[in-house]
Design a protein around this motif. Structure first.
Motif, PDB file in Angstrom:
ATOM      1  N   GLU A  33     -32.090  -2.409  71.936  1.00  0.00           N
ATOM      2  CA  GLU A  33     -31.587  -1.777  70.713  1.00  0.00           C
ATOM      3  C   GLU A  33     -30.336  -2.494  70.208  1.00  0.00           C
ATOM      4  O   GLU A  33     -30.222  -2.794  69.010  1.00  0.00           O
ATOM      5  CB  GLU A  33     -31.247  -0.307  70.968  1.00  0.00           C
ATOM      6  CG  GLU A  33     -32.432   0.566  71.253  1.00  0.00           C
ATOM      7  CD  GLU A  33     -32.034   1.940  71.775  1.00  0.00           C
ATOM      8  OE1 GLU A  33     -30.875   2.374  71.591  1.00  0.00           O
ATOM      9  OE2 GLU A  33     -32.903   2.596  72.378  1.00  0.00           O
ATOM     10  N   LEU A  34     -29.399  -2.763  71.101  1.00  0.00           N
ATOM     11  CA  LEU A  34     -28.149  -3.429  70.739  1.00  0.00           C
ATOM     12  C   LEU A  34     -28.403  -4.830  70.197  1.00  0.00           C
ATOM     13  O   LEU A  34     -27.930  -5.189  69.119  1.00  0.00           O
ATOM     14  CB  LEU A  34     -27.220  -3.516  71.957  1.00  0.00           C
ATOM     15  CG  LEU A  34     -25.968  -4.372  71.773  1.00  0.00           C
ATOM     16  CD1 LEU A  34     -24.967  -3.652  70.869  1.00  0.00           C
ATOM     17  CD2 LEU A  34     -25.347  -4.712  73.109  1.00  0.00           C
ATOM     18  N   LEU A  35     -29.176  -5.601  70.927  1.00  0.00           N
ATOM     19  CA  LEU A  35     -29.386  -7.001  70.566  1.00  0.00           C
ATOM     20  C   LEU A  35     -30.141  -7.169  69.258  1.00  0.00           C
ATOM     21  O   LEU A  35     -29.866  -8.086  68.487  1.00  0.00           O
ATOM     22  CB  LEU A  35     -30.101  -7.739  71.693  1.00  0.00           C
ATOM     23  CG  LEU A  35     -29.269  -7.894  72.966  1.00  0.00           C
ATOM     24  CD1 LEU A  35     -30.146  -8.323  74.128  1.00  0.00           C
ATOM     25  CD2 LEU A  35     -28.121  -8.869  72.749  1.00  0.00           C
ATOM     26  N   LEU A  36     -31.100  -6.277  69.004  1.00  0.00           N
ATOM     27  CA  LEU A  36     -31.890  -6.383  67.773  1.00  0.00           C
ATOM     28  C   LEU A  36     -31.331  -5.515  66.651  1.00  0.00           C
ATOM     29  O   LEU A  36     -31.839  -5.559  65.533  1.00  0.00           O
ATOM     30  CB  LEU A  36     -33.348  -6.008  68.041  1.00  0.00           C
ATOM     31  CG  LEU A  36     -34.095  -6.840  69.069  1.00  0.00           C
ATOM     32  CD1 LEU A  36     -35.557  -6.450  69.106  1.00  0.00           C
ATOM     33  CD2 LEU A  36     -33.939  -8.326  68.807  1.00  0.00           C
ATOM     34  N   ASP A  37     -30.290  -4.727  66.967  1.00  0.00           N
ATOM     35  CA  ASP A  37     -29.670  -3.827  66.001  1.00  0.00           C
ATOM     36  C   ASP A  37     -30.713  -2.895  65.384  1.00  0.00           C
ATOM     37  O   ASP A  37     -30.854  -2.803  64.163  1.00  0.00           O
ATOM     38  CB  ASP A  37     -28.924  -4.613  64.921  1.00  0.00           C
ATOM     39  CG  ASP A  37     -27.996  -3.739  64.095  1.00  0.00           C
ATOM     40  OD1 ASP A  37     -27.582  -2.674  64.604  1.00  0.00           O
ATOM     41  OD2 ASP A  37     -27.705  -4.098  62.939  1.00  0.00           O
ATOM     42  N   ILE A  38     -31.465  -2.244  66.281  1.00  0.00           N
ATOM     43  CA  ILE A  38     -32.468  -1.264  65.849  1.00  0.00           C
ATOM     44  C   ILE A  38     -32.190   0.058  66.547  1.00  0.00           C
ATOM     45  O   ILE A  38     -31.543   0.087  67.600  1.00  0.00           O
ATOM     46  CB  ILE A  38     -33.923  -1.741  66.134  1.00  0.00           C
ATOM     47  CG1 ILE A  38     -34.156  -2.019  67.620  1.00  0.00           C
ATOM     48  CG2 ILE A  38     -34.261  -2.971  65.283  1.00  0.00           C
ATOM     49  CD1 ILE A  38     -35.590  -2.416  67.976  1.00  0.00           C
ATOM     50  N   ASN A  39     -32.675   1.146  65.967  1.00  0.00           N
ATOM     51  CA  ASN A  39     -32.425   2.455  66.574  1.00  0.00           C
ATOM     52  C   ASN A  39     -33.445   2.735  67.684  1.00  0.00           C
ATOM     53  O   ASN A  39     -34.439   2.028  67.835  1.00  0.00           O
ATOM     54  CB  ASN A  39     -32.410   3.563  65.516  1.00  0.00           C
ATOM     55  CG  ASN A  39     -33.725   3.718  64.797  1.00  0.00           C
ATOM     56  OD1 ASN A  39     -34.798   3.646  65.390  1.00  0.00           O
ATOM     57  ND2 ASN A  39     -33.660   3.940  63.495  1.00  0.00           N
ATOM     58  N   GLN A  40     -33.168   3.790  68.443  1.00  0.00           N
ATOM     59  CA  GLN A  40     -33.983   4.124  69.605  1.00  0.00           C
ATOM     60  C   GLN A  40     -35.423   4.430  69.218  1.00  0.00           C
ATOM     61  O   GLN A  40     -36.358   3.993  69.886  1.00  0.00           O
ATOM     62  CB  GLN A  40     -33.348   5.307  70.347  1.00  0.00           C
ATOM     63  CG  GLN A  40     -34.006   5.638  71.668  1.00  0.00           C
ATOM     64  CD  GLN A  40     -35.192   6.576  71.534  1.00  0.00           C
ATOM     65  OE1 GLN A  40     -35.254   7.403  70.626  1.00  0.00           O
ATOM     66  NE2 GLN A  40     -36.149   6.435  72.422  1.00  0.00           N
ATOM     67  N   SER A  41     -35.617   5.141  68.131  1.00  0.00           N
ATOM     68  CA  SER A  41     -36.966   5.494  67.690  1.00  0.00           C
ATOM     69  C   SER A  41     -37.785   4.248  67.350  1.00  0.00           C
ATOM     70  O   SER A  41     -38.944   4.112  67.749  1.00  0.00           O
ATOM     71  CB  SER A  41     -36.875   6.417  66.470  1.00  0.00           C
ATOM     72  OG  SER A  41     -38.140   6.672  65.947  1.00  0.00           O
ATOM     73  N   ASN A  42     -37.173   3.339  66.622  1.00  0.00           N
ATOM     74  CA  ASN A  42     -37.832   2.093  66.242  1.00  0.00           C
ATOM     75  C   ASN A  42     -38.157   1.259  67.483  1.00  0.00           C
ATOM     76  O   ASN A  42     -39.271   0.746  67.638  1.00  0.00           O
ATOM     77  CB  ASN A  42     -36.935   1.325  65.274  1.00  0.00           C
ATOM     78  CG  ASN A  42     -37.645   0.241  64.525  1.00  0.00           C
ATOM     79  OD1 ASN A  42     -38.845   0.064  64.622  1.00  0.00           O
ATOM     80  ND2 ASN A  42     -36.881  -0.525  63.762  1.00  0.00           N
ATOM     81  N   ALA A  43     -37.183   1.147  68.371  1.00  0.00           N
ATOM     82  CA  ALA A  43     -37.400   0.378  69.607  1.00  0.00           C
ATOM     83  C   ALA A  43     -38.549   0.972  70.418  1.00  0.00           C
ATOM     84  O   ALA A  43     -39.444   0.244  70.868  1.00  0.00           O
ATOM     85  CB  ALA A  43     -36.121   0.349  70.438  1.00  0.00           C
ATOM     86  N   SER A  44     -38.555   2.284  70.584  1.00  0.00           N
ATOM     87  CA  SER A  44     -39.599   2.938  71.377  1.00  0.00           C
ATOM     88  C   SER A  44     -40.992   2.711  70.794  1.00  0.00           C
ATOM     89  O   SER A  44     -41.941   2.451  71.527  1.00  0.00           O
ATOM     90  CB  SER A  44     -39.335   4.440  71.476  1.00  0.00           C
ATOM     91  OG  SER A  44     -38.211   4.660  72.269  1.00  0.00           O
ATOM     92  N   ARG A  45     -41.089   2.818  69.489  1.00  0.00           N
ATOM     93  CA  ARG A  45     -42.396   2.626  68.835  1.00  0.00           C
ATOM     94  C   ARG A  45     -42.938   1.225  69.119  1.00  0.00           C
ATOM     95  O   ARG A  45     -44.101   1.055  69.489  1.00  0.00           O
ATOM     96  CB  ARG A  45     -42.241   2.851  67.325  1.00  0.00           C
ATOM     97  CG  ARG A  45     -43.520   2.759  66.561  1.00  0.00           C
ATOM     98  CD  ARG A  45     -43.370   3.266  65.128  1.00  0.00           C
ATOM     99  NE  ARG A  45     -42.112   2.961  64.480  1.00  0.00           N
ATOM    100  CZ  ARG A  45     -41.889   1.851  63.766  1.00  0.00           C
ATOM    101  NH1 ARG A  45     -42.828   0.954  63.621  1.00  0.00           N
ATOM    102  NH2 ARG A  45     -40.718   1.650  63.190  1.00  0.00           N
TER     103      ARG A  45
END
Length: 126
Positions: A33-45
């Motif tokens: 999440e940190l490295l790609l600057d994405i939120n948890q929901s987006n990362a999980s999907r």
């Protein structure tokens, strides 16, 4: 393993970005999440899609869930190795992500530091 499922899993920029930062080893979800600057929901999907296609596998380290590239699937579909190791980095955003990964790894930060908000500003720059 289904070739169509693998191809569909690759058909997204964020999933290619995830594979790009995992090519040198596993990372925790919070690190992704940190490295790609994405939120948890987006990362999980996206992680679920890659895991369902067996391109990624996960494991636990204490209370954290980490992901790594499934080497068995890479052996089954050799084109994955070429995409991950040679083609992804040609994308500008993947190059930026990989530079962020290198800065993160050299900072000696970890999941606890991320959760506590102890992240160097340099890491967050795109």
């Amino acid at each position: 393993m289904d070739l169509i499922q693998v191809m569909k899993a690759l058909a997204d920029e964020t999933r290619i970005r995830i594979l790009n930062i995992l090519k040198d080893g596993g990372l925790c979800v919070c690190e992704i999440e940190l490295l790609l600057d994405i939120n948890q929901s987006n990362a999980s999907r996206h992680l679920n899609k890659l895991t369902s296609a067996r391109i990624l596998e996960y494991y636990k380290v204490a209370k954290y869930v980490c992901y790594k590239i499934n080497e068995d699937t890479v052996k089954e579909f050799p084109f994955l190795k070429e995409i991950i190791e040679e083609e992804a980095i040609k994308l500008k955003q993947c190059d930026i992500d990989y530079e962020r990964l290198k800065k993160y790894r050299s900072s000696n930060l970890g999941c606890e530091d991320i959760k506590e908000g102890k992240v160097c500003l340099d890491i967050n720059l795109k």
